[in-house]
Design a protein around this motif. Structure first.
Motif, short mmCIF file in Angstrom:
data_model
loop_
_atom_site.label_atom_id
_atom_site.label_comp_id
_atom_site.label_asym_id
_atom_site.label_seq_id
_atom_site.Cartn_x
_atom_site.Cartn_y
_atom_site.Cartn_z
N ARG A 46 44.35 38.57 34.09
CA ARG A 46 44.42 37.17 33.65
C ARG A 46 44.57 36.22 34.82
N THR A 47 45.45 36.57 35.73
CA THR A 47 45.69 35.67 36.85
C THR A 47 44.53 35.72 37.86
N LYS A 49 41.39 36.12 37.04
CA LYS A 49 40.34 35.26 36.48
C LYS A 49 40.72 33.79 36.60
N LYS A 50 41.99 33.54 36.37
CA LYS A 50 42.44 32.15 36.40
C LYS A 50 42.29 31.55 37.79
N THR A 51 42.43 32.39 38.79
CA THR A 51 42.28 31.91 40.17
C THR A 51 40.91 31.26 40.36
N VAL A 53 38.93 30.12 37.98
CA VAL A 53 38.79 28.92 37.13
C VAL A 53 39.45 27.71 37.79
N LEU A 54 40.66 27.92 38.28
CA LEU A 54 41.38 26.80 38.89
C LEU A 54 40.66 26.31 40.14
N SER B 144 48.88 32.50 34.19
CA SER B 144 47.57 32.03 33.76
C SER B 144 47.68 31.07 32.58
N GLN B 145 48.74 31.23 31.81
CA GLN B 145 48.94 30.31 30.69
C GLN B 145 49.54 28.99 31.17
N ASP B 148 47.46 26.10 32.58
CA ASP B 148 46.76 25.11 31.76
C ASP B 148 47.53 23.80 31.68
N ARG B 211 44.89 34.48 44.76
CA ARG B 211 45.72 34.77 43.60
C ARG B 211 47.19 34.91 44.01
#
Ligand code: ZN
Lengths: 107, 220
Positions: A46-47, A49-51, A53-54, B144-145, B148, B211
């Motif tokens: 999750r993190t 992927k989020k990297t 995206v951000l 990750s939450q 947002d 990350r």
């Protein structure tokens, strides 16, 4: 018979290919099996992927409007018959002369 | 006039570019016209590719002024070399290559000991594992939450910017081109004279390092 992934480090090393969809079917199954029982790796994915995206949301670069105009004017000066958009035939009606070494004042 | 080339030709089915959304014919048809001296067709190609080329030049040099000059040189160069372009490559890749060469030449002129890069890369942060390959500090904190809510806060933006700047040059460039600008692995490999596996590995390591830094930011 699918070769299992026991190590989180292996799971992490495959993530790039996995998310891109370029991992073999077998490895994909193995990785998903690992993910289905490893909470730390789920959080990791999750993190990870989020990297991306951000970064995309904060760093996306738009070509500045002035640069579009100056490029068009430069090419217009250098290539006979070059018109910027065949539909509009307009190159951004800026007053400034096309200057081959046009150094715009940018920060 | 433009022959409506509908052929999704057999030449390179895997890397066929998406159909153009600007209402003009595909690259291949425009290139043929431009090769015969049609500068209007070339102008459409410029309009179509200038943004991606700008990103490439900007990412490689880190300078808007350099990017501007690279763009001018590259398109002029492309126009002059167009008769030499053979349709067996994609026009966009060919163009990226010209721009990337321009950027590389500029970088070499300016600075940079190229072999410093690999050493730097050894210091790239990444996740830590125990001897048997388990997460050393299990990443319990799923930021990750939370991300947002904080999304696009100025603070986060600055943090990401700073984090990206700490990456070694070619890791940063690959990451920006791929994850931010959306170029394909193949185009990046071509432009930076890397193999596709090398692109993938740099991308992965850059993501891991970023990350970690984002985790620090969110207090994970
Ligand atoms: Zn795991």
């Amino acid at each position: 018979m699918v070769e299992l992934i026991e190590q989180c480090s292996e799971c992490v090393s495959l993530l790039g290919d996995y998310l891109e969809g370029s991992l073999s079917r077998e490895r994909t199954t193995a990785l998903e099996t690992h993910l289905s029982r490893c909470m730390p790796c789920i959080t990791f994915v999750r993190t990870y992927k989020k990297t991306t995206v951000l970064a995309r949301e904060t760093l996306a670069a738009q070509m500045p409007r002035e640069l579009v105009t100056s490029l068009q004017q430069f090419l217009k000066g250098a290539i006979p018959g070059f018109t910027c958009d065949s539909k509009k035939g307009d190159c951004g009606s800026s007053a400034q002369q096309p200057d081959s070494s046009s150094d715009t004042k940018k920060s | 006039m433009y022959a409506p080339t509908n052929q999704t030709g057999p030449q390179s089915a895997a890397t066929e570019p998406p159909a153009p959304t600007d209402g003009h014919p595909p690259d291949a048809a425009l290139v043929l016209l431009a090769q015969k001296g049609d500068s209007q067709a070339f102008a459409i190609l410029v309009a179509r590719h200038q943004r991606q080329l700008y990103r490439l030049a900007l990412r490689m040099t880190g300078s808007e002024a350099d990017a501007q000059e690279i763009l001018q040189e590259s398109f002029l160069n492309a126009w002059q070399k167009l008769p030499l372009f053979r349709g067996d490559a994609q026009f966009s890749s060919w163009l990226y290559r010209i721009a990337a060469n321009g950027a590389l030449m500029r970088l070499r002129r300016k600075r940079r000991a190229p072999d410093a890069v690999s050493e730097q890369a050894e210091e790239l942060a990444g996740p830590k594992f125990t001897a048997d390959g388990q997460h050393e500090e299990p990443p319990h904190s799923d930021w990750s939450q939370r991300a947002d809510e904080k999304l696009l806060s100025q603070e986060l933006g600055e943090h990401i910017n700073a984090a990206v700047r700490t990456l070694p040059d070619d890791y940063r460039t690959v990451f920006l081109l791929k994850d931010v600008d959306g170029l394909s692995n193949e185009d990046i490999a071509d432009a930076l004279e890397l193999t596709v596996p090398a692109v993938k590995s740099r991308l992965h390591r850059a993501r891991l390092a970023l990350r970690e830094q984002l985790g620090d930011f969110f207090g994970g």
